[in-house]
Design a protein around this motif. Sequence first.
Motif, short mmCIF file in Angstrom:
data_model
loop_
_atom_site.label_atom_id
_atom_site.label_comp_id
_atom_site.label_asym_id
_atom_site.label_seq_id
_atom_site.Cartn_x
_atom_site.Cartn_y
_atom_site.Cartn_z
N VAL A 73 -14.60 108.61 -58.48
CA VAL A 73 -13.75 108.25 -57.49
C VAL A 73 -13.57 109.43 -56.40
N GLU A 74 -13.83 109.32 -55.24
CA GLU A 74 -13.78 110.47 -54.11
C GLU A 74 -12.81 109.91 -53.01
N SER A 75 -12.30 110.98 -52.27
CA SER A 75 -11.63 111.03 -50.95
C SER A 75 -12.69 110.47 -50.05
N LEU A 76 -12.14 109.87 -48.78
CA LEU A 76 -12.92 109.53 -47.68
C LEU A 76 -13.39 110.91 -47.26
N GLU A 77 -13.05 111.86 -47.56
CA GLU A 77 -13.66 113.31 -47.27
C GLU A 77 -14.65 113.75 -48.09
N GLY A 78 -14.83 113.01 -49.26
CA GLY A 78 -15.72 113.66 -50.37
C GLY A 78 -15.30 114.42 -51.40
N GLU A 79 -13.89 114.48 -51.61
CA GLU A 79 -13.36 115.27 -52.48
C GLU A 79 -13.15 114.46 -53.82
N PHE A 80 -13.50 115.00 -54.92
CA PHE A 80 -13.32 114.25 -56.10
C PHE A 80 -11.95 114.08 -56.44
N ARG A 112 -22.87 103.77 -53.85
CA ARG A 112 -21.52 104.20 -53.39
C ARG A 112 -20.84 103.20 -52.16
N TRP A 113 -19.63 102.87 -52.43
CA TRP A 113 -19.03 101.93 -51.71
C TRP A 113 -17.60 102.26 -51.34
N VAL A 114 -16.83 101.63 -50.28
CA VAL A 114 -15.41 102.36 -50.18
C VAL A 114 -14.48 101.04 -50.67
N ASP A 138 -14.08 95.50 -51.74
CA ASP A 138 -15.01 96.32 -50.88
C ASP A 138 -14.93 96.13 -49.50
N VAL A 139 -14.75 97.35 -48.87
CA VAL A 139 -14.64 97.50 -47.38
C VAL A 139 -15.62 98.18 -46.89
N HIS A 143 -15.43 99.71 -43.01
CA HIS A 143 -15.22 101.24 -42.95
C HIS A 143 -16.64 101.89 -41.94
N GLU A 144 -17.62 101.37 -42.18
CA GLU A 144 -19.04 101.73 -41.37
C GLU A 144 -18.87 101.34 -39.98
N MET A 145 -18.03 100.24 -39.80
CA MET A 145 -18.10 99.61 -38.51
C MET A 145 -16.88 100.53 -37.78
N ARG A 146 -15.70 100.83 -38.49
CA ARG A 146 -14.71 101.58 -37.88
C ARG A 146 -15.36 103.05 -37.56
N LEU A 147 -16.15 103.65 -38.64
CA LEU A 147 -16.91 104.95 -38.25
C LEU A 147 -17.69 104.94 -36.94
N GLU A 148 -18.46 103.71 -36.88
CA GLU A 148 -19.43 103.69 -35.64
C GLU A 148 -18.41 103.63 -34.48
N ILE A 149 -17.71 103.08 -34.50
CA ILE A 149 -16.61 102.84 -33.12
C ILE A 149 -16.20 104.05 -32.89
#
Length: 493
Positions: A73-80, A112-114, A138-139, A143-149
């Motif tokens: 498991v990691e944070s959205l910023e990639g930290e373990f 990998r998934w959110v 699984d979102v 999440h990808e759509m939000r990042l794209e926006i």
Amino acid sequence: MSLIKLDIPVRTAVLLESFLELDQAILDALPIGVYACDADGQILRVNRRAIELWGRTPKLLDPVQRFCGSFRVESLEGEFIPPGETPMARAVLAGESFEGAEAVVQNADGKRWVARVNVAPLRDEDGSVVGAINCFQDVTREHEMRLEIERQQRNFNLAMIASDMGTWRYTMADNICVYDDNAQRLYGLTEARFLHDKDGVEAKFHPADRNRMWARLAKALDPKGDGRYDVEYRVRQLDDSWRWLSAWGLVEFEGQGTNRKPVAIAGASRDLSERKQAEELHRLLGNELNHRVKNTLATVQSIVNQTLRGAVDTEAARTTLNARIVALAGAHDLLTDRSWAGADLADLAARAVAPFVSGQIALVGPSVDVPPGQALALSLALHELATNAAKYGALSRPEGRVELRWQVQAGRLNLSWRESGGPPVVPPTRQGFGSRLIEHALSRDLDGKTRLEFAPEGVRCSIMAALAEPGPQITPPTTPQTTPQTTWTRPSA
């Protein structure tokens, strides 16, 4: 990882027991992953969707694999995030609650998934934590759509900044226009909300542009129209200067038919200052070019008329005419090279006498700029003096010499032409084109005085003119060899 706490009432151990007693078929029918842990973090129950999302089946009541069935498991910023710090662990160990917390899950096969989790601790009647339930899904796509926006919004903001644009929205009900940060900068505002009343408009928009703005606004607000708004105007800045802007937008209507009415306008504005400055410069340059072309044509016409007046030898007249026009063209070339900002007198003099006998003409004087009108007049005058010297004066004999010397003092140009070593000079019986040009036209064009002398030892010409801008203060040298001024002597052929 950013986590959101949720206040949940005290639960009883009965809830956990009830969850454990639920039919597995019911749990497996749920579209989200669900699992429960006891007070030690051991997994007690898990449904099929949770296993599918984890990509593996956890061992129940395993003291090693606690709190979570995920591989990593990691944070959205990639930290373990260690298992003991996951939302489930914090719910079991500290009684924290989470709703809508997100993390990145990595399965054993590398997928990998959110995940979005909702975790609630379960308490007994005394309030002690006896376990927790985790519902997750699984979102990744969301999440990808939000990042794209967010990426598109950043790109949009950068594009707006790069193109000097800003957005705004004006609502009719309160007469308020709300500007984004870029638009606030363009309009010279210190806050987003601007009251678009009479006082506000008169304080912000240029008087000459208000009627046009109101007319375009009225046309856009017409319920029978297309609602398009487009106008250019000047707005006052914080330092009281004016900035040209282009504003365009689209009216929002509500209702249909006779009940259709405007409620707001959403639009954007762009800085037009550079374009308006370019248009003004283009207009000025066009006027200046038109003026110069007229002057040049008038000069050519005068040269032609004077050259052909009373001419007997047609071929000789053609040769003289061509030489005079070439001299005029040479001065034009010098001015064009410097965008008609003026010409260096040293370059102009060298070019004017270039067609004549080499090694017999000395040019002595500083580098000094003369304005376009004076440059053309001096070029023609020097050409006429050199032509006369080549035909009748110092340049008609090998031993003849010409010294052209100039200096600038207190913003005035003093130029002298002196011939020596030529045949004795006899004053002309009639005034030719060269004499008229030097004694009359040159004085007018230079805003100064000229004097032409036919001394027996050689022709002399003195020219005094006021320069458009003061030139350097120059002390005339005693001899060309000892002066700091530059001496131009044409090399031998």
